[in-house]
Design an enzyme around this catalytic site. Structure first.
Site, PDB file in Angstrom:
ATOM      1  N   SER A   1      -9.468   1.540   2.360  1.00  0.00           N
ATOM      2  CA  SER A   1      -8.540   2.373   1.626  1.00  0.00           C
ATOM      3  C   SER A   1      -7.441   1.595   0.920  1.00  0.00           C
ATOM      4  CB  SER A   1      -7.916   3.402   2.580  1.00  0.00           C
ATOM      5  OG  SER A   1      -7.180   2.752   3.612  1.00  0.00           O
TER       6      SER A   1
ATOM      7  N   LYS B   1       0.850  -1.187   0.000  1.00  0.00           N
ATOM      8  CA  LYS B   1       0.000   0.000   0.000  1.00  0.00           C
ATOM      9  C   LYS B   1       0.889   1.242   0.000  1.00  0.00           C
ATOM     10  CE  LYS B   1      -4.034   1.797   2.520  1.00  0.00           C
ATOM     11  NZ  LYS B   1      -4.948   1.514   3.642  1.00  0.00           N
TER      12      LYS B   1
ATOM     13  N   LEU C   1      -6.473   8.441   3.132  1.00  0.00           N
ATOM     14  CA  LEU C   1      -6.606   7.038   3.562  1.00  0.00           C
ATOM     15  C   LEU C   1      -7.930   6.746   4.267  1.00  0.00           C
ATOM     16  CD1 LEU C   1      -3.058   6.333   5.101  1.00  0.00           C
ATOM     17  CD2 LEU C   1      -3.828   5.825   2.791  1.00  0.00           C
TER      18      LEU C   1
ATOM     19  N   ILE D   1      -8.011   0.746   9.685  1.00  0.00           N
ATOM     20  CA  ILE D   1      -8.442   1.462  10.882  1.00  0.00           C
ATOM     21  C   ILE D   1      -9.949   1.342  11.082  1.00  0.00           C
ATOM     22  CG2 ILE D   1      -8.778   3.712   9.745  1.00  0.00           C
ATOM     23  CD1 ILE D   1      -7.654   5.017  12.283  1.00  0.00           C
ATOM     24  N   GLY D   2     -10.664   1.020   9.996  1.00  0.00           N
ATOM     25  CA  GLY D   2     -12.109   0.861  10.101  1.00  0.00           C
ATOM     26  C   GLY D   2     -12.643  -0.185   9.131  1.00  0.00           C
ATOM     27  N   GLY D   3     -11.708  -0.953   8.535  1.00  0.00           N
ATOM     28  CA  GLY D   3     -12.110  -1.965   7.552  1.00  0.00           C
ATOM     29  C   GLY D   3     -11.295  -1.923   6.288  1.00  0.00           C
ATOM     30  N   SER D   4     -10.210  -1.161   6.271  1.00  0.00           N
ATOM     31  CA  SER D   4      -9.498  -0.859   5.027  1.00  0.00           C
ATOM     32  C   SER D   4      -8.689  -1.994   4.446  1.00  0.00           C
ATOM     33  CB  SER D   4      -8.590   0.362   5.226  1.00  0.00           C
ATOM     34  OG  SER D   4      -9.362   1.531   5.342  1.00  0.00           O
TER      35      SER D   4
END
Length: 561
Positions: A208, A133, A182, A229-232
């Site tokens: 992201s 990434k 991101l 951080i939330g599903g990336s």
């Protein structure tokens, strides 16, 4: 380019240099935009030889590593094969940021020479090309994380994770696209543009880590690294039919990687792998942990790879497990393909001799609200500082209209809060974690195994990959970031308009549920991959990988029966 250059000049310069980095003889004639599913195109375009197709179609990373270690395939030929396929993927779905062919092939040649001279591999990932990434710094290369203002920002050293991958024998060979900041579950920025879903280019690839998801779906990389951080990690994995592991905070070193909102450490981002094979997920985690990253990253957790945990010593040694299915989060009811995937997984596990019960979600709305409020506490100032150098606009949407913030007063959702207010949110988050832990422990009364539920199986989103700009609901993944639970995405099926017909309206739980219901049309979503996530407890990476292997084997056994 000078620091005073406009953002448009910076973007034009970066795009020109990116295009120049692509070997001219690797360019192909791509299908028109009307061709939605381009998954098969890399094998049809004529660029890759039969041997290169054999290499890149070997999706089991364990097999690739065996052939590389035995010198049956050289690192140079494997890296070249995946590089060619990655460049084809770039032309199809726009998934790459940094392309450095000579650097990668020189590294591969060094590894081949070492193996030939010593008869030994450099490390457990010897010769394996890996995609990263964009945020993972590689010395001498740019890292923009989607900010035009960061064009020309070259890393002066490798991130700790990159150092470790090099020591393990890997060959980093491309960096992949991300959304500006991101902090979006889709992938679009003003420098590189939008990344598309290879299975249906009218749909999002997620974010992201969307560039990783799209690239690996097209077999342009055998193993990649994203962040979550939330599903990336899980959202792109699920939307692209892949496996993707979100470890607990600190299990994989973050030191030296670029990020947004640095200093927000209540719900940190976690780095983790994406792959077409679970063997890739396991190989990555074992290799990275073997290098004791806690000696280089002060935030890395001091925990060696645990073979007992991988053998599921704390989970009945993997026999007659009890899984709990989260059918919905009581906020938004998933679309028909997601429900069908849950039913397929339930049936496969029961056929394999495991027990399945229902998971009752608690406080998912409050958990989602906690991460949103914590992340927004200083978000606007962070974004303004990051974009100030070039004056680039801040995207306020991933939609095709390319909306931008022109007046920050129109975004009250990003206005900061006091330190005291932030402390109260973080305190509430701690109480929510304790409440969820107690809730999990109480399931011992329903499992029949003498222990609580072994893992939760949950949607990763209430839909398969939606049209661009429509992925506005990350709550199915982000709640587990707040809880710091380990979660592994896995593929199940794909949207079938016949099997996944739209159901009559149900009693809507709220406005968001109604919006989600109206979003679904089986023709719009056709061919989109459908996956789920397996959720374990904090720092339980080994057990989560092992239990995902059990679920994956059960699904494959049912499919072949």
């Amino acid at each position: 380019m000078s620091q005073s250059s406009s953002w448009q000049e910076l973007v034009a310069d970066k795009k020109r240099r990116q295009e120049a980095s692509v070997p001219r003889n690797w360019l192909v004639t791509v299908p028109p935009d009307t061709v939605l599913d381009v998954t098969a195109f890399p094998e049809q375009c004529g660029l890759l030889s039969e041997r290169e197709l054999e290499i890149t179609n070997t999706i089991d990373v364990g097999v690739l590593l065996q052939k590389l270690a035995a010198a049956e395939w050289s690192s140079v030929e494997v890296t070249t094969a995946f590089y060619k396929r990655a460049i084809v993927a770039q032309q199809l779905v726009n998934c790459l940021t940094e392309i450095f062919v000579e650097k990668a092939l020189a590294r591969a040649a060094e590894l081949d020479d070492y193996l030939k001279t010593t008869g030994s591999v450099v490390g457990p990932l010897h010769g394996l090309p890996m995609s990263l990434k964009d945020q993972i710094n590689l010395k001498g290369l740019e890292t923009t994380i989607g900010y035009a203002s960061w064009v020309g920002k070259y890393a002066d050293k490798d991130a700790v994770l990159a150092e470790i991958l090099y020591e393990c024998g890997a060959v980093p060979f491309v960096k992949t696209n991300i959304p500006q900041t991101l902090m979006w579950p889709e992938t679009y920025n003003l420098i590189f543009g939008r990344t598309l879903n290879p299975a249906n280019r009218l749909l999002t690839c997620g974010g992201s880590s969307g560039g990783e998801g799209a690239l690996i779906h097209l077999k342009g990389s055998p193993l990649g690294v994203g962040s979550d951080i939330g599903g990336s990690i899980r959202i792109p994995a699920i939307f692209n039919g892949l496996y993707g592991l979100r470890p607990s905070y600190g299990r994989v070193p973050y030191e030296g990687s670029a990020n947004s909102m640095c200093g927000q450490d209540s719900i940190p981002s976690a780095l983790g792998p994406l792959s077409n094979s679970l063997s890739g997920i396991k190989a990555f985690m074992q290799a990275v942990i073997s290098r004791e990253p806690w000696l280089r990253d002060p935030l890395a957790v001091r925990k060696k790879w645990d073979d007992e945990e991988y053998a599921l010593a704390g989970h009945g040694n993997g026999q007659a497990l009890c899984f709990a299915i989260l059918w919905d989060d009581r906020i938004v009811i998933p679309h028909p393909p997601i429900i069908r995937a849950l039913e397929m997984t339930r049936d496969a596990l029961i056929a394999a001799g495991h027990k399945v019960i229902d998971w009752k979600p608690i406080k998912h709305l409050e958990l989602g609200d906690a991460i949103f409020r914590i992340c927004k506490a200083g978000a606007l100032e962070d974004l303004m500082v990051a974009t100030a150098a070039s004056g680039e606009p801040i995207l306020s949407s991933m939609s095709l209209t390319e909306e931008v913030i022109v007046d920050t007063s129109t975004r009250p959702d990003l206005i900061g809060i006091s330190a005291y207010q932030l402390w109260q949110i973080q305190n509430a988050k701690a109480h929510l974690r304790k409440e969820y832990l107690d809730h999990w422990e109480r399931t011992v009364e329903a499992t029949g195994t003498g222990r609580p539920v072994d893992a939760i199986i949950s949607p990763g989103a209430p839909f398969a990959a939606p049209p661009h700009g429509k992925n506005g609901n990350p709550n199915y993944t982000q709640v587990f970031n707040v809880l710091n639970y380990v979660a592994c995405a896995f593929p199940v099926t794909k949207v079938d308009p016949t099997l996944d017909a739209k159901k009559p309206p149900h009693q809507f739980l709220n406005e968001a549920d109604e919006v989600n219901y109206n979003l679904y049309d089986p023709i719009t979503f056709q061919n989109a991959p459908v996956g789920l996530q397996l959720v374990g407890r904090t720092l339980e990476e080994e057990a989560v990988i092992a239990m995902t292997e059990i679920v994956d084997s059960a699904l494959k056994a049912t499919a072949s029966a």
